[in-house]
Scaffold this active site. Structure first.
Site, PDB file in Angstrom:
ATOM      1  CB  VAL A  35      53.889  43.704  39.137  1.00 40.83           C
ATOM      2  CG1 VAL A  35      54.411  43.087  37.847  1.00 40.83           C
ATOM      3  CG2 VAL A  35      52.546  43.124  39.548  1.00 40.83           C
ATOM      4  CG  ASN A  62      47.664  39.606  32.055  1.00 35.45           C
ATOM      5  OD1 ASN A  62      46.481  39.478  31.747  1.00 35.45           O
ATOM      6  ND2 ASN A  62      48.347  38.625  32.635  1.00 35.45           N
ATOM      7  CE1 TYR A  68      40.509  41.268  39.936  1.00 38.24           C
ATOM      8  CE2 TYR A  68      38.242  41.669  39.247  1.00 38.24           C
ATOM      9  CZ  TYR A  68      39.535  41.261  38.956  1.00 38.24           C
ATOM     10  OH  TYR A  68      39.846  40.852  37.685  1.00 38.24           O
ATOM     11  CB  ALA A  69      34.846  46.204  41.972  1.00 36.22           C
ATOM     12  CE  LYS A 121      41.862  43.633  37.629  1.00 36.92           C
ATOM     13  NZ  LYS A 121      43.136  43.524  36.902  1.00 36.92           N
TER      14      LYS A 121
END
Ligand code: NAD
Length: 259
Positions: free
Chosen positions: A75, A101, A167-168, A171
């Site tokens: 993706v 996902n 990552y945070a 997201k």
């Protein structure tokens, strides 16, 4: 009657025959549970995963009322997503539900140590990967004035922990894009929501230190780790007719960990 109404909604929720559902990162963990749940509810499911299928691609396929196919799609690579989308649209003519996902979380993301490849890989799959699939598949949904998009944020977007900042941030950006797309695509008949999983037992978390897992469990009011199926159930609900008035929500699936 209220009772009857409830029953009708419950039945509608489990009914996805004739629906085409794309699940990214459906090779294992939450994505696999989600793909299997939609197939069991009658959907035609296409899994996009960048890893090659290991052994039997799909468990429980014989029990599935719908169907489940797997394609190798990365993706984070727009051309790969375009190829995947061309194939789905040629074969099935539509996509009803897109479950974004696919996600990764690895490497030293601490303030001074994060390197370009870690940053790019984490933003590339979690954020750009989500943007790529929406960019490529939303026009077909807009044309039909119908669609459901469900993205994947994380509790870490709101409660970041040291060393996992990239990552945070990715997201958190997914959550914001979800809200932006909800406003933009809502008038075209498409709802856009996200799940924000807490601690879910999947291969992604296999390497977490035991003490951290214990600390997380102690702070989780329901007193157990999440299962992939806990998130799959929310995917199913958000994609169902019963959830048609939910748009732009970021739904925590964390057993109350963030309360
Ligand atoms: N497990 C948790 O506790 C937890 C918590 C919060 C959020 N999440 C998020 O939920 C999602 C699923 O997590 P999981 O625990 O099932 O992870 P997992 O690592 O078990 O599975 C992720 C799947 O995504 C695939 N994938 C990774 N990068 C890809 C790419 N670029 N293109 C296509 N496929 C790709 C992998 O091959 C794998 O099959 C992720 O977005 C993750 O960030 C998980």
């Amino acid at each position: 009657m209220a009772h009857e109404h409830g029953v009708i909604e419950a039945l509608t929720m489990a009914e996805f025959s004739g629906k085409v559902v794309v699940v990214t990162g459906g090779g294992q963990g939450i994505g696999l549970a989600t793909a299997e749940s939609f197939a069991a509810a009658g959907a035609t499911v296409i899994v996009w995963d960048r890893s090659e299928a290991r052994g039997e691609p799909v468990r429980d396929q014989r029990r599935a009322a719908g169907s489940l196919e797997r394609r190798q799609v990365d993706v984070s690579d727009l051309e790969s997503v375009r190829r995947g989308a061309d194939e789905v649209l040629e074969q099935h003519r539509k996509v009803d539900v897109l479950i974004n996902n696919a996600g990764v979380n690895f490497g030293d993301q601490s303030a001074a140590e994060i390197n370009d490849s870690t940053w790019e890989a984490i933003l590339g799959t979690n954020l750009k990967g989500t943007v790529n699939t929406v960019r490529v598949l939303s026009p077909a949904m807009v044309r039909r004035k119908q669609g459901r998009i469900i993205n994947t944020s994380s509790i870490l977007a709101r409660f970041p922990v040291p060393g996992l900042g990239a990552y945070a941030a990715a997201k958190a950006a997914v959550a914001t894009m979800t809200r932006a797309w909800a406003r933009e695509l809502g008038p075209h008949g498409i709802t856009v929501n996200a799940v924000a999983p807490g601690f879910i037992n999947t291969p992604l978390n296999a390497g977490l230190p035991g003490e951290l897992i214990q600390a997380l469990l102690q702070r989780t009011p329901v007193g157990r780790p999440g299962k992939a199926a806990d998130v799959a159930n929310v995917h199913l609900f958000l994609a169902s007719d019963a959830a048609g008035f939910i748009n732009g929500a970021i739904v925590p699936v964390d057993g109350g960990l963030t309360l």
